[in-house]
Design a protein around this motif. Structure first.
Motif, PDB file in Angstrom:
ATOM      1  N   GLY A  79       1.067  -0.956  -0.140  1.00 57.84           N
ATOM      2  CA  GLY A  79       0.087   0.256  -0.615  1.00 57.84           C
ATOM      3  C   GLY A  79       0.575   1.117  -0.316  1.00 57.84           C
ATOM      4  N   VAL A  80       0.637   2.159   0.283  1.00 57.23           N
ATOM      5  CA  VAL A  80       1.277   3.736   0.269  1.00 57.23           C
ATOM      6  C   VAL A  80       2.754   3.522   2.086  1.00 57.23           C
ATOM      7  N   VAL A  81       2.370   2.903   2.365  1.00 57.87           N
ATOM      8  CA  VAL A  81       3.526   2.205   2.995  1.00 57.87           C
ATOM      9  C   VAL A  81       3.253   0.287   3.288  1.00 57.87           C
ATOM     10  N   LEU A  82       4.762   0.041   3.290  1.00 61.44           N
ATOM     11  CA  LEU A  82       4.660  -1.804   2.880  1.00 61.44           C
ATOM     12  C   LEU A  82       4.349  -2.079   4.777  1.00 61.44           C
ATOM     13  N   GLN A  83       2.643  -2.527   5.015  1.00 58.91           N
ATOM     14  CA  GLN A  83       2.775  -2.805   6.814  1.00 58.91           C
ATOM     15  C   GLN A  83       2.541  -4.997   7.143  1.00 58.91           C
ATOM     16  N   PRO A  84       3.447  -4.464   8.001  1.00 63.07           N
ATOM     17  CA  PRO A  84       3.372  -6.227   7.867  1.00 63.07           C
ATOM     18  C   PRO A  84       2.254  -6.954   8.295  1.00 63.07           C
ATOM     19  N   GLN A  85       1.795  -7.686   7.920  1.00 61.31           N
ATOM     20  CA  GLN A  85       0.611  -8.923   8.958  1.00 61.31           C
ATOM     21  C   GLN A  85       0.205  -8.965   9.984  1.00 61.31           C
ATOM     22  N   LYS A  86      -0.628  -8.769  10.781  1.00 61.87           N
ATOM     23  CA  LYS A  86      -1.125  -8.931  12.486  1.00 61.87           C
ATOM     24  C   LYS A  86      -0.078  -9.899  12.485  1.00 61.87           C
TER      25      LYS A  86
END
Ligand code: PLO
Length: 518
Positions: free
Chosen positions: A485-492
């Motif tokens: 996304g606009v930032v690469l987030q880790p999954q929960k």
């Protein structure tokens, strides 16, 4: 029926004509064009991109076929993908001004009231002016300033208190990390902070995630703006979240206006109000230079949003990697024990004495860059990159992922090895490769770099001085792929934080350096 067939054939011939003309032009006139993916009328190269949920990885793979730099058509837009650090630096540094533009898209226009912010706004005098003010204000609270250190330590201390209460439970640390980081940015922007469970904070968590999920991720509506005329669930969510954010920003703005004084500068919003008031007094015309209420709100919204989402994301990645690599965690703890001990908490001054922790932070920023494709730049005039001509208006995507995982530059780029940032004696060394740009570079370089580094260092050192982080029994190890996304987030993921020996009783801030007082 016959006329229908004729019409179809005619339409096909016209479209093929356009297609061939473009191809021929690229081939005959401009033989210095970068290699390009196959492209079809109207949809451009979208068929090739279909089905890839991690575009940074797909763009990295395409290098095998097309080389380091290649172009494609996102619908009607020409896009250049840059996968190599030398070309990236040509774009960001050497020709920074030429490539300082931004594309207007449907989603970023909704977020920023048609580009009245800093991150997504096109290059202009207003943009430069805003950036300068924010840069000045951030420097004032920034490095060397004791107050920001105090604020971060205050938040790190309450984060550790909460972790103590949650000890040995399987918890998703994300809300607690976000709370701590939000309070730092909130102090900086609005001179205020949230108590745990504050409904305004809960609302912020919700709208911010909604925005991250829907903005600036090259969705179809950002490629074909006419699609906004049709019902679109993502746009509905985005508009709802943006209106929640706007309410919050407006409230802070009105509160600040009431007790604003030219002589006191409490926070970033005051700095912006002062710039607005002084340009009005000097008759410079705040409208022309762009100091409208909209601009002020969007700018402070940018800093607030960026400050929260980016640092929280890096903290989450850091914890995910520390859980995967307990030996790295152990080394950091040994360093903390020997350089700081248990009688005091970590301070910014300790940075030079904790090279292994610093190297770990650098490695996290390398292996999981917050924004793997940065925000696309736009060529403001005809130019060139490397051996290729680039037309005005081309969107330039810097693939930071490829740059940070380049096998020619990094040994085993997919492995998490903090030692690569240390010399043989274990001291901090300059990065082993110049192929490293976690905060971007040039005139659009990240404004929060210094702040982010302070926060990452203090939060991680506070946590690891007191706790060992691990996977709760029966839970899987954190997924390391991330959601693009606009930032690469880790999954929960769930974590178990265990107090380290010696910290069981004395878990609060040690006596020698109390930080609770403001
Ligand atoms: C995060 C969600 C917020 O609600 C709004 C916001 C504002 C600024 C954005 C940020 C979001 C995501 C990260 C961005 C930042 C500006 C610069 C930063 C894009 C969308 C990066 C990584 O470039």
């Amino acid at each position: 029926m016959e006329w229908f067939i004729y019409t179809c054939v005619f339409a096909a011939v016209v479209l093929m004509g356009f297609y061939m003309k473009r191809k021929m032009r690229g081939f005959l006139i401009d033989n210095r064009s970068p290699p390009s993916l196959p492209s079809f009328p109207v949809i451009g190269s979208l068929l090739c991109l279909k089905g890839h949920s991690l575009p940074h990885i797909f763009f990295q793979q395409l290098q095998k076929k097309y080389g380091d730099m290649y172009s494609l058509m996102m619908g009607p837009h020409k896009v250049l993908i840059v996968n190599n650090h030398l070309h990236a630096k040509e774009v960001l540094l050497k020709k920074g001004k030429i490539f300082a533009g931004r594309a207007r898209t449907v989603t970023t226009d909704i977020l920023t009231r048609d580009g009245k912010d800093i991150a997504f706004a096109d290059y202009s005098n207003t943009w430069r002016f805003h950036r300068k003010i924010v840069h000045g204000a951030l420097c004032m609270f920034g490095e060397g300033s004791a107050s920001i250190e105090k604020i971060i330590c205050r938040e790190a201390s309450s984060l550790c208190e909460v972790l103590t209460d949650l000890q040995s439970c399987a918890v998703d640390l994300a809300p607690e990390l976000t709370h701590a980081v939000t309070n730092v940015v909130c102090s900086l922007c609005f001179n205020s902070s949230y108590k745990r469970g504050d409904p305004e904070f809960e609302g912020m968590l919700q709208y911010s995630q909604g925005i991250v999920n829907t903005v600036a991720k090259d969705s179809l509506v950002d490629i074909f703006s006419w699609l906004q005329l049709f019902p679109n669930e993502d746009l509905r969510i985005l508009k709802h979240c943006v209106s929640m954010r706007d309410k919050l920003l407006k409230k802070k703005y009105e509160e600040h206006k009431v007790d604003y004084s030219d002589n006191v500068q409490r926070d970033l919003l005051d700095a912006l109000l002062r710039a607005k008031s002084s340009s009005e007094n000097n008759n410079t015309g705040s409208q022309e230079i762009g100091l409208t209420e909209d601009h002020l709100l969007m700018t402070v919204g940018d800093i607030f949003g960026a400050g929260v989402e980016t640092t929280t994301t890096v903290l989450k990645w850091s914890i995910a990697y520390l859980i995967h690599h307990p030996q790295v965690q152990k080394k950091i703890q040994e360093e903390l024990d020997s350089k700081i001990g248990k009688d005091r908490h970590p301070l910014l001054n300790d940075r030079g004495n904790l090279p292994y922790l610093e190297a770990t932070i650098r490695e996290v920023l390398r292996i999981r860059p917050v924004a793997p494709l940065l925000i696309p730049h736009v060529a403001l005039s005809d130019s060139s990159i490397g051996e290729y001509n680039i037309q005005k208006g081309t969107r330039v995507i810097i693939n930071l992922w490829s740059i940070h995982h380049d096998e020619k530059e990094w040994k085993n780029p997919d492995l998490f090895i903090p030692e690569r940032f240390l010399d043989k004696e274990g001291n901090s060394a300059s990065p082993p490769s110049l192929s490293y740009l976690p905060f971007g570079a040039g005139i659009r370089v990240c404004l929060g770099e210094a702040l982010a580094k302070m926060e990452l260092f203090l939060f991680l050192s506070w946590i690891l001085q007191r706790f060992t982080l691990g996977v709760p029994s029966g839970q899987p190890l954190p997924d390391l792929q991330g959601k693009f996304g606009v930032v690469l987030q880790p999954q929960k993921f769930k974590v178990e934080a265990r107090l380290r020996p010696g910290w069981e009783k004395n878990t609060q801030v040690p006596q020698n350096n109390e930080v609770k007082s403001d």
